[in-house]
Design a protein around this motif. Structure first.
Motif, PDB file in Angstrom:
ATOM      1  N   PRO A 127       1.780   9.393  -6.763  1.00 26.73           N
ATOM      2  CA  PRO A 127       1.202  10.575  -6.114  1.00 26.73           C
ATOM      3  C   PRO A 127      -0.184  10.888  -6.667  1.00 26.73           C
ATOM      4  O   PRO A 127      -0.417  10.809  -7.865  1.00 26.73           O
ATOM      5  N   ASP A 162      -1.222  16.533  -3.079  1.00 24.89           N
ATOM      6  CA  ASP A 162      -0.429  17.105  -1.988  1.00 24.89           C
ATOM      7  C   ASP A 162      -0.970  18.492  -1.683  1.00 24.89           C
ATOM      8  O   ASP A 162      -1.219  19.273  -2.595  1.00 24.89           O
ATOM      9  N   TYR A 203      -1.379   9.203  -1.764  1.00 24.32           N
ATOM     10  CA  TYR A 203      -0.610   8.489  -2.779  1.00 24.32           C
ATOM     11  C   TYR A 203      -1.006   7.016  -2.776  1.00 24.32           C
ATOM     12  O   TYR A 203      -1.617   6.510  -1.840  1.00 24.32           O
ATOM     13  N   VAL A 209       0.781  19.171   6.517  1.00 22.28           N
ATOM     14  CA  VAL A 209       0.973  18.605   5.181  1.00 22.28           C
ATOM     15  C   VAL A 209       0.017  17.437   5.007  1.00 22.28           C
ATOM     16  O   VAL A 209      -0.034  16.533   5.848  1.00 22.28           O
ATOM     17  N   ARG A 237      -0.893  14.500   2.291  1.00 24.62           N
ATOM     18  CA  ARG A 237      -0.329  13.839   1.109  1.00 24.62           C
ATOM     19  C   ARG A 237      -1.085  12.531   0.867  1.00 24.62           C
ATOM     20  O   ARG A 237      -1.185  11.698   1.755  1.00 24.62           O
TER      21      ARG A 237
END
Length: 85
Positions: free
Chosen positions: A9, A12, A27, A23, A25
């Motif tokens: 990660p 976020d 990673y 959302v 995100r």
């Protein structure tokens, strides 16, 4: 196959919009192999009922790309262009 991959990660974020939440995100995805190859991605869900995604070449590109995606979604910048090595 999924048990042979590792997620790293980076960032976020969640934005609350009139139609629901968005959302964001970012990673890295690495396979459990000795060469240490990692692929970096940013996924955005909750925008126009389809996920949007960007691929990045390096960790630094992914971190700054995540910020650029946030700026684009909040109207403070243009849509980001992926940087692939």
């Amino acid at each position: 196959m999924i048990d042979q991959m590792t997620l790293y990660p980076i960032a976020d974020d969640v934005l609350i919009a009139p139609g629901g939440k968005v959302v964001i995100r970012t990673y890295g995805v690495g396979a459990a192999v000795p060469d240490g190859t990692v692929s970096y991605r940013t996924w955005v869900t909750g925008v126009r009922d389809q996920p949007r995604y960007w691929h990045w070449g390096h960790f630094e590109d992914a971190a700054s790309g995540h910020r650029r995606v946030l700026e684009w979604l909040t109207g403070r910048g243009p849509q980001p262009v992926p940087v692939v090595a």
